[in-house]
Design an enzyme around this catalytic site. Structure first.
Site, PDB file in Angstrom:
ATOM      1  N   HIS A   1       3.905   1.593  -1.235  1.00  0.00           N
ATOM      2  CA  HIS A   1       4.852   1.722  -2.347  1.00  0.00           C
ATOM      3  C   HIS A   1       4.195   1.556  -3.713  1.00  0.00           C
ATOM      4  O   HIS A   1       4.829   1.181  -4.671  1.00  0.00           O
ATOM      5  CB  HIS A   1       5.968   0.674  -2.213  1.00  0.00           C
TER       6      HIS A   1
ATOM      7  N   LYS B   1       0.819  -1.210   0.000  1.00  0.00           N
ATOM      8  CA  LYS B   1       0.000   0.000   0.000  1.00  0.00           C
ATOM      9  C   LYS B   1       0.854   1.262   0.000  1.00  0.00           C
ATOM     10  O   LYS B   1       0.485   2.273  -0.553  1.00  0.00           O
ATOM     11  CB  LYS B   1      -0.872   0.013   1.255  1.00  0.00           C
TER      12      LYS B   1
END
Ligand code: OMP
Length: 215
Positions: free
Chosen positions: A105, A103
């Protein structure tokens, strides 16, 4: 109710996964029952759990390409379901899960296991309002895959934002079928057969009258 559904309720009660009392849900609703799948916490529990998920999946006969277990709770469930399909149903399906850090990256780069391709069967524990499930849809879409269905242990059959259930909303919004090992109506049938459970039955029915979908 099918035999495996009754056995699953008995299994959940024996492990205190299914409890009666007063529980505040993620939605803020105060529920007289709660299903905490995290208490299936031994090797034997997981083995049995996988068999119940596999049974529900085979019962629904939906075709799919990959089992996907969203982090964290979906991971052991998808894994044990894949094992049970191989060991008890002669079906060898690829499975895959995501890392939660994905979430932070960006989408798509943090998957473990098979490629998230084709028609995906998403596996999780409980859907109440559908928040957790919707998060996973982004991951599936980012990989160019499509959703074949969602497989969960318990369908609480509660209203979502409107008159239909959160699950019905998911089915409508993502054009998929949601399969559950048991639904609230099965729990109610089970409780109705046990005179010693009468107090819980009344509380669960009152809750259903307040928040449930109209059957
Ligand atoms: P939604 O994301 O609103 O669909 O709620 C699903 C989540 O609610 C689960 O992943 C749990 O964190 C939690 N939950 C249960 O595990 N069991 C229940 O019986 C009820 C809930 C809940 O809070 O609604």
């Amino acid at each position: 109710m099918k035999a495996y559904q009754r056995q699953f309720i008995e299994f959940a009660l024996s492990k205190q996964v299914l409890k009666f009392g007063e529980f505040t849900l993620k939605s803020g609703r105060v529920s007289p029952y709660f299903f905490n799948a995290g208490l299936f916490n031994t090797g034997r529990d997981l083995a049995l759990l996988g068999r119940f998920y596999a049974e529900a999946l085979v019962d629904a006969s939906i075709t799919f390409d990959v089992l996907f277990g969203p982090a964290y709770k979906g991971i052991p469930i998808a894994t044990t379901t894949a094992v049970a399909l191989a060991e008890h149903h002669e079906t060898d399906v690829p499975y895959c899960f995501n890392r939660k850090e994905a979430k932070d990256h960006g989408e798509g780069g943090n998957l473990v296991g098979s490629a998230l391709q084709g028609r995906i069967m998403l596996v999780d524990d409980v859907i109440t309002a559908g928040t957790a499930i919707r998060e996973s849809m982004g991951i599936i879409a980012a990989n160019g895959a499509t959703l074949a269905g969602v497989l969960i242990a318990l369908d609480r059959q509660e209203r979502g934002t409107g008159a239909i259930s959160a699950i019905q909303e998911v089915e409508r919004d993502y054009q998929c079928q949601v399969i559950s090992i048991i639904a609230l109506q099965d729990l109610i049938s089970f409780l109705a057969e046990k005179p010693e459970m009468a107090v819980h039955l009344d509380a669960v029915k009152a809750y259903r009258d307040r928040y449930g979908i109209t059957a």
